[in-house]
Design an enzyme around this catalytic site. Structure first.
Site, mmCIF file in Angstrom:
data_model
loop_
_atom_site.group_PDB
_atom_site.id
_atom_site.type_symbol
_atom_site.label_atom_id
_atom_site.label_comp_id
_atom_site.label_asym_id
_atom_site.label_seq_id
_atom_site.Cartn_x
_atom_site.Cartn_y
_atom_site.Cartn_z
ATOM 1 N N HIS A 95 0.828 -1.204 0.000
ATOM 2 C CA HIS A 95 0.000 0.000 0.000
ATOM 3 C C HIS A 95 0.867 1.260 0.000
ATOM 4 O O HIS A 95 0.606 2.205 -0.761
ATOM 5 C CB HIS A 95 -0.917 0.007 1.222
ATOM 6 C CG HIS A 95 -1.736 1.256 1.370
ATOM 7 N ND1 HIS A 95 -2.952 1.433 0.757
ATOM 8 C CD2 HIS A 95 -1.487 2.411 2.044
ATOM 9 C CE1 HIS A 95 -3.426 2.629 1.048
ATOM 10 N NE2 HIS A 95 -2.552 3.238 1.836
ATOM 11 N N GLU A 96 1.873 1.282 0.851
ATOM 12 C CA GLU A 96 2.751 2.460 0.906
ATOM 13 C C GLU A 96 3.524 2.625 -0.397
ATOM 14 O O GLU A 96 3.777 3.753 -0.835
ATOM 15 C CB GLU A 96 3.695 2.363 2.102
ATOM 16 C CG GLU A 96 2.998 2.289 3.458
ATOM 17 C CD GLU A 96 1.940 3.358 3.661
ATOM 18 O OE1 GLU A 96 2.069 4.478 3.102
ATOM 19 O OE2 GLU A 96 0.953 3.080 4.369
ATOM 20 N N HIS A 99 1.522 4.507 -2.879
ATOM 21 C CA HIS A 99 1.656 5.971 -2.805
ATOM 22 C C HIS A 99 2.908 6.454 -3.543
ATOM 23 O O HIS A 99 2.892 7.513 -4.183
ATOM 24 C CB HIS A 99 1.719 6.417 -1.345
ATOM 25 C CG HIS A 99 0.418 6.341 -0.626
ATOM 26 N ND1 HIS A 99 -0.740 6.906 -1.122
ATOM 27 C CD2 HIS A 99 0.080 5.768 0.558
ATOM 28 C CE1 HIS A 99 -1.729 6.682 -0.266
ATOM 29 N NE2 HIS A 99 -1.264 5.990 0.744
#
Length: 226
Positions: A95-96, A99
């Protein structure tokens, strides 16, 4: 009585979201992924696969403190996710990295959110001072200014939602395409990401409810002045 019920509701919404994410994370942090890669390894592989060799992966501090820092181009993972071999660690790390991929590709909502940061910070810090002055001294103009400032902070919360959901979608695509988790583990990874997203949905819901409450106070104040 209605005001008491309202404040109980807005207190329970984020509390429920936090409990949900903690319980889901606790469950899947005990389930090792079939690839048995650490979260740090998952992050590094995703970044390399997308040509983001300049983005670092570091161990952060604190429980679920995972985030991507666009200023230093660094993915920081909490200790349990940096070292962990679990499905939860893989999902959060991915998920990070989502980004980081958004940042590299100039994702519109992420750029908009970055642009809103100084305005949102100002709105969060100044809004309640103006709102309290407006309510205490029955100064509708000051209250309206506080509502406008708060509106900027609420807009930031709302823009955060597509940013987070898009990062999660990218994460699921990456860990599946790179086979960082097994095919049967995708559903579990999605549960972790959905639970995390609830915290942002809850924060946005509470912010919108508070803004609407203040708008009603403002309209009522103006109605009484007429």
């Amino acid at each position: 009585m209605s005001f008491l019920l309202y404040f109980i509701i807005i207190a329970l919404i984020p509390l429920w979201a936090q409990m949900r994410v903690k319980s889901t994370f606790a469950k899947y942090s005990r389930v090792a992924s079939s690839s048995y890669r650490r979260g740090a390894e998952v992050a590094r592989e995703i970044l390399n696969a997308n040509g983001l060799y300049n983005v670092g992966v570091e161990e952060g501090r604190g429980f679920l403190s995972d985030h991507y820092d666009p200023r230093s181009k660094t993915v920081r993972l909490s200790p349990e996710n940096y070292h962990g071999h679990s499905i939860a660690a893989a999902a959060v790390a991915a998920h990070e990295c989502g980004h980081a991929i958004q940042d590299a590709k100039g994702y519109t909502f992420l750029r908009f959110r970055h642009a809103l940061v100084p305005v949102a910070n100002l709105g969060s810090n100044a809004s309640w001072i103006l709102i309290m002055i407006g309510i205490l001294f029955h100064f509708s103009g000051m209250l309206l200014l506080g509502i406008i400032f708060m509106g900027a902070a609420v807009l930031f919360q709302l823009i955060t939602l597509p940013v987070e959901f898009n990062a999660s979608n990218r994460a699921l695509d990456q860990i599946a395409a790179l086979r960082l988790i097994g095919h049967g583990e995708e559903r579990e990874a999605k549960k972790v990401l959905n639970a995390a997203a609830l915290t942002y949905v809850a924060a946005a819901a509470v912010a919108v409810l508070e803004l609407l409450r203040l708008v009603f106070i403002f309209t009522g104040m103006n109605r009484n002045d007429d």
